[in-house]
Design a protein around this motif. Structure first.
Motif, short mmCIF file in Angstrom:
data_model
loop_
_atom_site.label_atom_id
_atom_site.label_comp_id
_atom_site.label_asym_id
_atom_site.label_seq_id
_atom_site.Cartn_x
_atom_site.Cartn_y
_atom_site.Cartn_z
N ARG A 1 -37.86 -14.18 -35.57
CA ARG A 1 -37.65 -13.41 -36.79
C ARG A 1 -37.41 -11.96 -36.35
O ARG A 1 -38.31 -11.29 -35.88
CB ARG A 1 -38.85 -13.50 -37.71
CG ARG A 1 -38.57 -12.90 -39.07
CD ARG A 1 -39.57 -13.36 -40.07
NE ARG A 1 -39.37 -14.77 -40.37
CZ ARG A 1 -39.05 -15.25 -41.56
NH1 ARG A 1 -38.88 -14.43 -42.56
NH2 ARG A 1 -38.90 -16.53 -41.75
N PRO B 1 -36.70 -7.99 -36.35
CA PRO B 1 -37.18 -6.87 -37.17
C PRO B 1 -36.00 -6.11 -37.80
O PRO B 1 -34.86 -6.19 -37.32
CB PRO B 1 -37.90 -5.99 -36.15
CG PRO B 1 -37.22 -6.28 -34.85
CD PRO B 1 -36.81 -7.74 -34.93
N ASP B 2 -36.29 -5.41 -38.85
CA ASP B 2 -35.33 -4.50 -39.48
C ASP B 2 -34.05 -5.17 -39.95
O ASP B 2 -33.01 -4.54 -40.03
CB ASP B 2 -34.98 -3.34 -38.53
CG ASP B 2 -36.20 -2.57 -38.07
OD1 ASP B 2 -37.15 -2.45 -38.87
OD2 ASP B 2 -36.20 -2.10 -36.92
N ASP C 1 -31.83 -14.09 -34.90
CA ASP C 1 -32.74 -14.26 -36.03
C ASP C 1 -32.78 -15.74 -36.42
O ASP C 1 -31.74 -16.37 -36.58
CB ASP C 1 -32.30 -13.42 -37.22
CG ASP C 1 -33.38 -13.35 -38.27
OD1 ASP C 1 -33.63 -14.39 -38.93
OD2 ASP C 1 -33.99 -12.29 -38.44
#
Length: 137
Positions: A20, A22-23, A38
Motif C-alpha cells: 500500500r 503512501p501519498d 500499489d
C-alpha cells in the motif's frame, strides 16, 4: 504488445513488491533493483505503472524527478505501451474505449497522443482516424 512482466522474467534480480503506497503514489523504485507497486492497482494500471518504473530503473532514478525528466519517462512509457501500429488500427473511437482496447490507462494514452510526431498526426488524419478526447493536435 509490450509486456513489462517479460522484462521482469528476463531480469530476475529486479524485485517487485506489492504494497500500500503512501501519498497515493501508484509506484516507486530505488533506482537499483526494487520496484514497489500499489497493491490496489488494477491489472491495466499495474502494466502501465510497472513499465513507467522500469524506465526509471533503467535510468537509475531513485527519487522524484524534475518535471522535464518525468515527462520524458511518461513519453517513453506511452511509446512502449502504445506503438504506432496500434493507433493506426482504429478509425473512430473515444479515449476511454481505445485505452481499454490497448490495455493502458487513459493517462498513458493521452501521453501517447500528445507525443505523436507530425508524420503520425498526418497519417491519422489522412486515414480518417478520429479519437474523441481533449488532446489537441
Amino acid at each position: 504488445m509490450f509486456d513489462p512482466w517479460n522484462v521482469i522474467g528476463a531480469n530476475p534480480w529486479i524485485e517487485i513488491h506489492h504494497v500500500r503506497m503512501p501519498d497515493g503514489k501508484p509506484g516507486a523504485t530505488d533506482g537499483i533493483k526494487t520496484i514497489w507497486l500499489d497493491e490496489r492497482l488494477t491489472a491495466r494500471e499495474r502494466r502501465c505503472v510497472l513499465t513507467h518504473e522500469l524506465i526509471h530503473l533503467q535510468y537509475e532514478h531513485d527519487d522524484c524527478q524534475v518535471p522535464k525528466v518525468e515527462r520524458r519517462v511518461r513519453t517513453e512509457t506511452a511509446h512502449l505501451l502504445v506503438p504506432w501500429p496500434s493507433l493506426a488500427l482504429f478509425e473512430q473511437v473515444d479515449l476511454a474505449t481505445l485505452a481499454e482496447e490497448l490495455h493502458v490507462t487513459d493517462l498513458v494514452l493521452e501521453d501517447r497522443l500528445r507525443s505523436l510526431s507530425e508524420l503520425e498526426v498526418e497519417l491519422l488524419r489522412e486515414s480518417g482516424v478520429t479519437i474523441s478526447c481533449d488532446v489537441s493536435w
